[in-house]
Design a protein around this motif. Structure first.
Motif, PDB file in Angstrom:
ATOM      1  N   ARG A  94     -49.782  86.354 -12.779  1.00 27.31           N
ATOM      2  CA  ARG A  94     -49.275  86.885 -11.465  1.00 27.31           C
ATOM      3  C   ARG A  94     -49.345  85.698 -10.318  1.00 27.31           C
ATOM      4  O   ARG A  94     -49.910  84.887 -10.330  1.00 27.31           O
ATOM      5  CB  ARG A  94     -50.024  87.979 -10.923  1.00 27.31           C
ATOM      6  CG  ARG A  94     -50.103  89.054 -11.859  1.00 27.31           C
ATOM      7  CD  ARG A  94     -50.813  90.191 -11.424  1.00 27.31           C
ATOM      8  NE  ARG A  94     -52.328  89.945 -12.012  1.00 27.31           N
ATOM      9  CZ  ARG A  94     -53.120  90.685 -11.599  1.00 27.31           C
ATOM     10  NH1 ARG A  94     -53.107  91.980 -10.945  1.00 27.31           N
ATOM     11  NH2 ARG A  94     -54.393  90.408 -12.143  1.00 27.31           N
ATOM     12  N   PHE A  95     -47.956  85.518  -9.811  1.00 28.02           N
ATOM     13  CA  PHE A  95     -47.777  84.984  -8.447  1.00 28.02           C
ATOM     14  C   PHE A  95     -47.261  83.473  -8.919  1.00 28.02           C
ATOM     15  O   PHE A  95     -47.130  82.805  -8.055  1.00 28.02           O
ATOM     16  CB  PHE A  95     -48.867  85.044  -7.715  1.00 28.02           C
ATOM     17  CG  PHE A  95     -49.103  86.364  -7.186  1.00 28.02           C
ATOM     18  CD1 PHE A  95     -48.057  87.245  -6.426  1.00 28.02           C
ATOM     19  CD2 PHE A  95     -50.359  86.723  -7.636  1.00 28.02           C
ATOM     20  CE1 PHE A  95     -48.532  88.645  -6.173  1.00 28.02           C
ATOM     21  CE2 PHE A  95     -50.864  88.145  -7.289  1.00 28.02           C
ATOM     22  CZ  PHE A  95     -49.970  88.885  -6.521  1.00 28.02           C
ATOM     23  N   THR A  96     -47.084  83.256 -10.292  1.00 24.52           N
ATOM     24  CA  THR A  96     -46.823  81.809 -10.572  1.00 24.52           C
ATOM     25  C   THR A  96     -45.534  81.377 -10.024  1.00 24.52           C
ATOM     26  O   THR A  96     -45.209  80.349  -9.939  1.00 24.52           O
ATOM     27  CB  THR A  96     -47.015  81.440 -12.212  1.00 24.52           C
ATOM     28  OG1 THR A  96     -46.514  82.276 -12.768  1.00 24.52           O
ATOM     29  CG2 THR A  96     -48.503  81.474 -12.526  1.00 24.52           C
ATOM     30  N   SER A  97     -44.477  82.211 -10.027  1.00 23.16           N
ATOM     31  CA  SER A  97     -43.165  81.937  -9.719  1.00 23.16           C
ATOM     32  C   SER A  97     -43.240  81.757  -8.233  1.00 23.16           C
ATOM     33  O   SER A  97     -42.417  80.707  -7.705  1.00 23.16           O
ATOM     34  CB  SER A  97     -42.210  83.062 -10.085  1.00 23.16           C
ATOM     35  OG  SER A  97     -42.089  83.192 -11.491  1.00 23.16           O
ATOM     36  N   VAL A  98     -43.914  82.337  -7.521  1.00 25.15           N
ATOM     37  CA  VAL A  98     -43.994  82.138  -6.109  1.00 25.15           C
ATOM     38  C   VAL A  98     -44.570  81.017  -5.747  1.00 25.15           C
ATOM     39  O   VAL A  98     -44.066  80.186  -4.946  1.00 25.15           O
ATOM     40  CB  VAL A  98     -44.701  83.372  -5.405  1.00 25.15           C
ATOM     41  CG1 VAL A  98     -44.809  83.216  -3.946  1.00 25.15           C
ATOM     42  CG2 VAL A  98     -44.044  84.747  -5.571  1.00 25.15           C
ATOM     43  N   LEU A  99     -45.741  80.572  -6.470  1.00 26.00           N
ATOM     44  CA  LEU A  99     -46.183  79.168  -6.246  1.00 26.00           C
ATOM     45  C   LEU A  99     -45.542  78.237  -6.719  1.00 26.00           C
ATOM     46  O   LEU A  99     -45.437  77.159  -6.089  1.00 26.00           O
ATOM     47  CB  LEU A  99     -47.692  79.241  -7.145  1.00 26.00           C
ATOM     48  CG  LEU A  99     -48.630  80.180  -6.928  1.00 26.00           C
ATOM     49  CD1 LEU A  99     -49.842  80.021  -7.733  1.00 26.00           C
ATOM     50  CD2 LEU A  99     -49.179  79.918  -5.282  1.00 26.00           C
ATOM     51  N   ALA A 100     -44.763  78.349  -7.682  1.00 24.66           N
ATOM     52  CA  ALA A 100     -43.852  77.487  -8.145  1.00 24.66           C
ATOM     53  C   ALA A 100     -42.531  76.983  -7.292  1.00 24.66           C
ATOM     54  O   ALA A 100     -42.531  75.846  -6.884  1.00 24.66           O
ATOM     55  CB  ALA A 100     -43.234  77.641  -9.680  1.00 24.66           C
ATOM     56  N   HIS A 101     -42.055  78.053  -6.654  1.00 19.62           N
ATOM     57  CA  HIS A 101     -41.210  77.841  -5.545  1.00 19.62           C
ATOM     58  C   HIS A 101     -41.801  77.176  -4.285  1.00 19.62           C
ATOM     59  O   HIS A 101     -41.271  76.277  -3.717  1.00 19.62           O
ATOM     60  CB  HIS A 101     -40.496  79.338  -4.876  1.00 19.62           C
ATOM     61  CG  HIS A 101     -39.543  79.747  -5.847  1.00 19.62           C
ATOM     62  ND1 HIS A 101     -38.198  79.098  -5.958  1.00 19.62           N
ATOM     63  CD2 HIS A 101     -39.498  80.628  -6.843  1.00 19.62           C
ATOM     64  CE1 HIS A 101     -37.489  79.665  -6.659  1.00 19.62           C
ATOM     65  NE2 HIS A 101     -38.204  80.747  -7.366  1.00 19.62           N
ATOM     66  N   GLN A 102     -43.057  77.453  -4.034  1.00 20.91           N
ATOM     67  CA  GLN A 102     -43.753  76.945  -2.870  1.00 20.91           C
ATOM     68  C   GLN A 102     -44.031  75.416  -3.112  1.00 20.91           C
ATOM     69  O   GLN A 102     -44.041  74.548  -2.244  1.00 20.91           O
ATOM     70  CB  GLN A 102     -45.032  77.794  -2.672  1.00 20.91           C
ATOM     71  CG  GLN A 102     -45.757  77.057  -1.083  1.00 20.91           C
ATOM     72  CD  GLN A 102     -44.702  77.363   0.023  1.00 20.91           C
ATOM     73  OE1 GLN A 102     -44.186  78.238   0.417  1.00 20.91           O
ATOM     74  NE2 GLN A 102     -44.658  76.137   0.885  1.00 20.91           N
ATOM     75  N   ALA A 103     -44.306  75.092  -4.430  1.00 23.33           N
ATOM     76  CA  ALA A 103     -44.669  73.768  -4.738  1.00 23.33           C
ATOM     77  C   ALA A 103     -43.246  72.988  -4.478  1.00 23.33           C
ATOM     78  O   ALA A 103     -43.323  71.685  -4.162  1.00 23.33           O
ATOM     79  CB  ALA A 103     -45.220  73.573  -6.352  1.00 23.33           C
TER      80      ALA A 103
END
Length: 138
Positions: A94-103
């Motif tokens: 969960r939330f890895t795509s959001v974290l990827a975009h933030q990275a």
């Protein structure tokens, strides 16, 4: 020591990440078409020692299974039958795509580069692997 490999399984594309042989650093490996994933992994584990595979378990923010979970489970079952010597385990994605975009933003990537879904998938797999490695050290 052998590597740990992580999978961010998608309907069309799948992001992959892997540790170094000492399992200290996680890094992106590739993004492959999902229909080619099994063959790609089979070839990879044939040339690189892999201790285990960690696959993102797709769930909605409320913890309920997402629509992709059934596809992931089919892949996991196929892997367990074909390669029982290399365990595969689920890890919350969960939330890895959001974290990827933030990275990507934090890394200074321009908007056009951030729209590269293959790169997002690979970074998501790396985040899954980093989280998994951190959880083992606790």
């Amino acid at each position: 020591m052998a590597r740990i490999l992580s999978i961010d399984y998608g309907k069309k594309r799948t992001g992959l990440a892997v540790t170094d042989p000492l399992q200290l650093i996680a890094g992106g490996l590739a993004t492959v078409a999902t229909h080619e994933l099994f063959d790609y992994l089979t070839a990879y584990v044939g040339r690189e020692p892999v201790e285990r595979i960690v696959i993102g378990e797709p769930r909605q923010p409320n913890g309920q299974p997402s629509e992709n979970l059934a596809r992931v489970q089919q892949f996991v079952n196929r892997w367990k039958k074909a390669m029982p010597s290399i365990p595969i385990e689920y890890y919350d994605e969960r939330f890895t795509s959001v974290l990827a975009h933030q990275a990507m933003i934090d890394g200074g990537l321009r908007k056009k580069a951030r729209q590269d879904k293959a790169l997002v998938d690979e970074i998501s797999a790396t985040i899954i692997l980093e989280d998994y490695m951190r959880s083992r050290k606790l």
